[in-house]
Each structure stands twice: as structure tokens, then as C-alpha cells.
Design a protein around this motif. Structure first.
Motif, PDB file in Angstrom:
ATOM      1  N   ALA A   1      31.936  42.187  42.915  1.00  0.00           N
ATOM      2  CA  ALA A   1      32.561  41.304  42.345  1.00  0.00           C
ATOM      3  C   ALA A   1      33.675  41.886  41.205  1.00  0.00           C
ATOM      4  O   ALA A   1      34.968  41.228  41.040  1.00  0.00           O
ATOM      5  CB  ALA A   1      31.702  40.149  41.474  1.00  0.00           C
ATOM      6  N   THR A   2      33.467  42.667  40.377  1.00  0.00           N
ATOM      7  CA  THR A   2      34.334  43.086  39.526  1.00  0.00           C
ATOM      8  C   THR A   2      35.475  43.887  40.236  1.00  0.00           C
ATOM      9  O   THR A   2      36.507  43.915  39.699  1.00  0.00           O
ATOM     10  CB  THR A   2      33.588  44.118  38.481  1.00  0.00           C
ATOM     11  N   THR A   3      35.101  44.638  41.139  1.00  0.00           N
ATOM     12  CA  THR A   3      36.422  45.458  41.811  1.00  0.00           C
ATOM     13  C   THR A   3      37.084  44.544  42.519  1.00  0.00           C
ATOM     14  O   THR A   3      38.382  44.631  42.450  1.00  0.00           O
ATOM     15  CB  THR A   3      35.629  46.275  43.149  1.00  0.00           C
ATOM     16  N   ARG A   4      36.622  43.235  43.231  1.00  0.00           N
ATOM     17  CA  ARG A   4      37.663  42.234  43.571  1.00  0.00           C
ATOM     18  C   ARG A   4      38.391  41.738  42.430  1.00  0.00           C
ATOM     19  O   ARG A   4      39.523  41.421  42.602  1.00  0.00           O
ATOM     20  CB  ARG A   4      36.816  41.359  44.482  1.00  0.00           C
ATOM     21  N   TYR A   5      37.693  41.477  41.370  1.00  0.00           N
ATOM     22  CA  TYR A   5      38.607  40.754  40.224  1.00  0.00           C
ATOM     23  C   TYR A   5      39.478  41.620  39.721  1.00  0.00           C
ATOM     24  O   TYR A   5      40.739  41.147  39.615  1.00  0.00           O
ATOM     25  CB  TYR A   5      37.336  40.388  39.174  1.00  0.00           C
ATOM     26  N   VAL A   6      39.511  42.813  39.416  1.00  0.00           N
ATOM     27  CA  VAL A   6      40.254  43.463  38.911  1.00  0.00           C
ATOM     28  C   VAL A   6      41.315  43.949  39.767  1.00  0.00           C
ATOM     29  O   VAL A   6      42.564  44.168  39.542  1.00  0.00           O
ATOM     30  CB  VAL A   6      39.572  45.091  38.484  1.00  0.00           C
ATOM     31  N   ILE A   7      41.023  44.256  41.029  1.00  0.00           N
ATOM     32  CA  ILE A   7      42.138  44.845  42.172  1.00  0.00           C
ATOM     33  C   ILE A   7      42.793  43.526  42.850  1.00  0.00           C
ATOM     34  O   ILE A   7      44.008  43.861  43.104  1.00  0.00           O
ATOM     35  CB  ILE A   7      41.287  45.581  43.058  1.00  0.00           C
ATOM     36  N   GLU A   8      42.270  42.562  43.131  1.00  0.00           N
ATOM     37  CA  GLU A   8      42.760  41.640  43.873  1.00  0.00           C
ATOM     38  C   GLU A   8      44.027  41.202  43.468  1.00  0.00           C
ATOM     39  O   GLU A   8      45.063  40.606  43.916  1.00  0.00           O
ATOM     40  CB  GLU A   8      42.050  40.519  44.560  1.00  0.00           C
ATOM     41  N   GLY A   9      44.081  40.938  41.869  1.00  0.00           N
ATOM     42  CA  GLY A   9      45.134  40.559  41.317  1.00  0.00           C
ATOM     43  C   GLY A   9      46.321  41.171  41.555  1.00  0.00           C
ATOM     44  O   GLY A   9      47.684  40.528  41.473  1.00  0.00           O
ATOM     45  N   ASP A  10      46.552  42.572  41.687  1.00  0.00           N
ATOM     46  CA  ASP A  10      47.741  43.248  41.830  1.00  0.00           C
ATOM     47  C   ASP A  10      47.972  43.729  43.379  1.00  0.00           C
ATOM     48  O   ASP A  10      48.668  44.442  43.731  1.00  0.00           O
ATOM     49  CB  ASP A  10      47.604  44.447  41.057  1.00  0.00           C
ATOM     50  N   MET A  11      46.936  43.135  44.180  1.00  0.00           N
ATOM     51  CA  MET A  11      47.185  43.688  45.757  1.00  0.00           C
ATOM     52  C   MET A  11      47.898  42.789  46.504  1.00  0.00           C
ATOM     53  O   MET A  11      47.927  41.376  46.528  1.00  0.00           O
ATOM     54  CB  MET A  11      45.834  43.875  46.291  1.00  0.00           C
ATOM     55  N   SER A  12      48.561  43.148  47.517  1.00  0.00           N
ATOM     56  CA  SER A  12      49.232  42.467  48.395  1.00  0.00           C
ATOM     57  C   SER A  12      48.123  42.113  49.497  1.00  0.00           C
ATOM     58  O   SER A  12      47.182  42.680  49.626  1.00  0.00           O
ATOM     59  CB  SER A  12      50.591  43.096  49.330  1.00  0.00           C
ATOM     60  N   GLU A  13      48.543  41.056  50.543  1.00  0.00           N
ATOM     61  CA  GLU A  13      47.544  40.927  51.424  1.00  0.00           C
ATOM     62  C   GLU A  13      47.152  42.125  52.555  1.00  0.00           C
ATOM     63  O   GLU A  13      46.102  42.423  52.803  1.00  0.00           O
ATOM     64  CB  GLU A  13      47.976  39.685  52.345  1.00  0.00           C
ATOM     65  N   ASP A  14      48.267  42.918  52.697  1.00  0.00           N
ATOM     66  CA  ASP A  14      48.169  44.008  53.519  1.00  0.00           C
ATOM     67  C   ASP A  14      47.270  44.947  52.921  1.00  0.00           C
ATOM     68  O   ASP A  14      46.553  45.612  53.558  1.00  0.00           O
ATOM     69  CB  ASP A  14      49.695  44.553  53.711  1.00  0.00           C
ATOM     70  N   ASP A  15      47.496  45.243  51.682  1.00  0.00           N
ATOM     71  CA  ASP A  15      46.702  46.171  50.977  1.00  0.00           C
ATOM     72  C   ASP A  15      45.128  45.771  50.799  1.00  0.00           C
ATOM     73  O   ASP A  15      44.241  46.519  51.174  1.00  0.00           O
ATOM     74  CB  ASP A  15      47.173  46.283  49.441  1.00  0.00           C
ATOM     75  N   ARG A  16      44.901  44.466  50.756  1.00  0.00           N
ATOM     76  CA  ARG A  16      43.658  43.780  50.850  1.00  0.00           C
ATOM     77  C   ARG A  16      42.875  44.065  52.235  1.00  0.00           C
ATOM     78  O   ARG A  16      41.793  44.624  52.219  1.00  0.00           O
ATOM     79  CB  ARG A  16      43.507  42.421  50.706  1.00  0.00           C
ATOM     80  N   PHE A  17      43.771  44.053  53.281  1.00  0.00           N
ATOM     81  CA  PHE A  17      43.388  44.311  54.492  1.00  0.00           C
ATOM     82  C   PHE A  17      43.049  45.798  54.577  1.00  0.00           C
ATOM     83  O   PHE A  17      41.945  46.321  55.324  1.00  0.00           O
ATOM     84  CB  PHE A  17      44.127  43.858  55.898  1.00  0.00           C
ATOM     85  N   LYS A  18      43.813  46.484  54.161  1.00  0.00           N
ATOM     86  CA  LYS A  18      43.626  47.913  54.328  1.00  0.00           C
ATOM     87  C   LYS A  18      42.223  48.652  53.494  1.00  0.00           C
ATOM     88  O   LYS A  18      41.799  49.291  53.816  1.00  0.00           O
ATOM     89  CB  LYS A  18      44.798  48.784  53.721  1.00  0.00           C
ATOM     90  N   LEU A  19      42.048  48.045  52.379  1.00  0.00           N
ATOM     91  CA  LEU A  19      40.710  48.040  51.587  1.00  0.00           C
ATOM     92  C   LEU A  19      39.641  47.765  52.426  1.00  0.00           C
ATOM     93  O   LEU A  19      38.649  48.404  52.481  1.00  0.00           O
ATOM     94  CB  LEU A  19      40.959  47.565  50.335  1.00  0.00           C
ATOM     95  N   LEU A  20      39.657  46.525  52.952  1.00  0.00           N
ATOM     96  CA  LEU A  20      38.496  45.759  53.774  1.00  0.00           C
ATOM     97  C   LEU A  20      38.281  46.961  55.080  1.00  0.00           C
ATOM     98  O   LEU A  20      37.117  47.154  55.176  1.00  0.00           O
ATOM     99  CB  LEU A  20      38.838  44.570  54.302  1.00  0.00           C
ATOM    100  N   ILE A  21      39.431  47.363  55.745  1.00  0.00           N
ATOM    101  CA  ILE A  21      39.045  48.380  56.745  1.00  0.00           C
ATOM    102  C   ILE A  21      38.771  49.386  56.230  1.00  0.00           C
ATOM    103  O   ILE A  21      37.606  50.087  56.967  1.00  0.00           O
ATOM    104  CB  ILE A  21      40.525  48.454  57.351  1.00  0.00           C
ATOM    105  N   HIS A  22      38.934  49.969  55.197  1.00  0.00           N
ATOM    106  CA  HIS A  22      38.461  51.311  54.548  1.00  0.00           C
ATOM    107  C   HIS A  22      36.853  51.052  54.300  1.00  0.00           C
ATOM    108  O   HIS A  22      36.114  51.897  54.542  1.00  0.00           O
ATOM    109  CB  HIS A  22      39.060  51.495  53.138  1.00  0.00           C
ATOM    110  N   GLU A  23      36.557  49.921  53.762  1.00  0.00           N
ATOM    111  CA  GLU A  23      34.954  49.846  53.362  1.00  0.00           C
ATOM    112  C   GLU A  23      34.142  49.577  54.620  1.00  0.00           C
ATOM    113  O   GLU A  23      33.291  49.949  54.717  1.00  0.00           O
ATOM    114  CB  GLU A  23      35.000  48.410  52.386  1.00  0.00           C
TER     115      GLU A  23
END
Length: 100
Positions: A36-58
């Protein structure tokens, strides 16, 4: 990975909700809070593409453990089935007789 302890105070109800959510999803409370905290901290500064890349990595990191758990479960089921078949044979019963 080096870790550090973080402590926070919350109400009994919130802690109970965290415990229940974590348990129902097969996670520890610490894992839920980290996610939850990772998403809260990271998602504010991430583009949708970056979020998808993070999800794929996870997912890439999680899949080997998921495959291993499934393989282990399959092996357990196969072993159990073999044990049951052996017990049925020892008792003089066939699988067809037991199903009927």
C-alpha cells in the motif's frame, strides 16, 4: 535487501481490518502495508506505462514461486491419489466399485 523497521500506531478496528484483509489474501500485515505504501508513494509520479512496467516486473518476480507452489500441490495430489489407490487395492476394492 537490507530492511529497516517502521512502526505506526492505529486503532484496534483498523488493525483488525488489516489483519483480516491480509489473512484473506494470504499475506502478512507487513506485506499489505509495504504494498500500500509503495503504491501510494510511487503512483503519484508514474505514468500509466511505468505502472504497467512495474506490474509486469512484480508478476515476473512472483511467477516462479507461484509455479513452484502449483507443482508442489500437484505432486501432493498425485501422491495422495497413489496412496488411496494402494489402500483400495489392499482392501480388495477397485476404483469402479468405490465410485458406484
Amino acid at each position: 535487501m537490507q530492511t529497516e523497521r517502521v512502526t505506526f500506531l492505529t486503532t484496534r478496528d483498523h488493525k483488525a481490518a488489516l489483519d483480516a484483509f491480509a489473512a484473506s489474501n494470504g499475506m502478512s500485515v507487513g506485506h499489505v502495508v509495504r504494498e500500500a505504501t509503495t503504491r501510494y508513494v510511487i503512483e503519484g509520479d508514474m505514468s500509466e506505462d511505468d505502472r504497467f512496467k512495474l506490474l509486469i516486473h512484480e508478476l515476473d518476480e512472483a511467477l516462479p514461486a507461484m509455479h513452484a507452489a502449483l507443482d508442489h500441490a500437484i505432486e501432493g495430489q498425485q501422491s495422495l491419489r497413489a496412496d488411496i489407490d494402494a489402500m483400495l487395492r489392499d482392501a480388495g476394492l477397485s476404483e469402479a466399485e468405490c465410485v458406484a
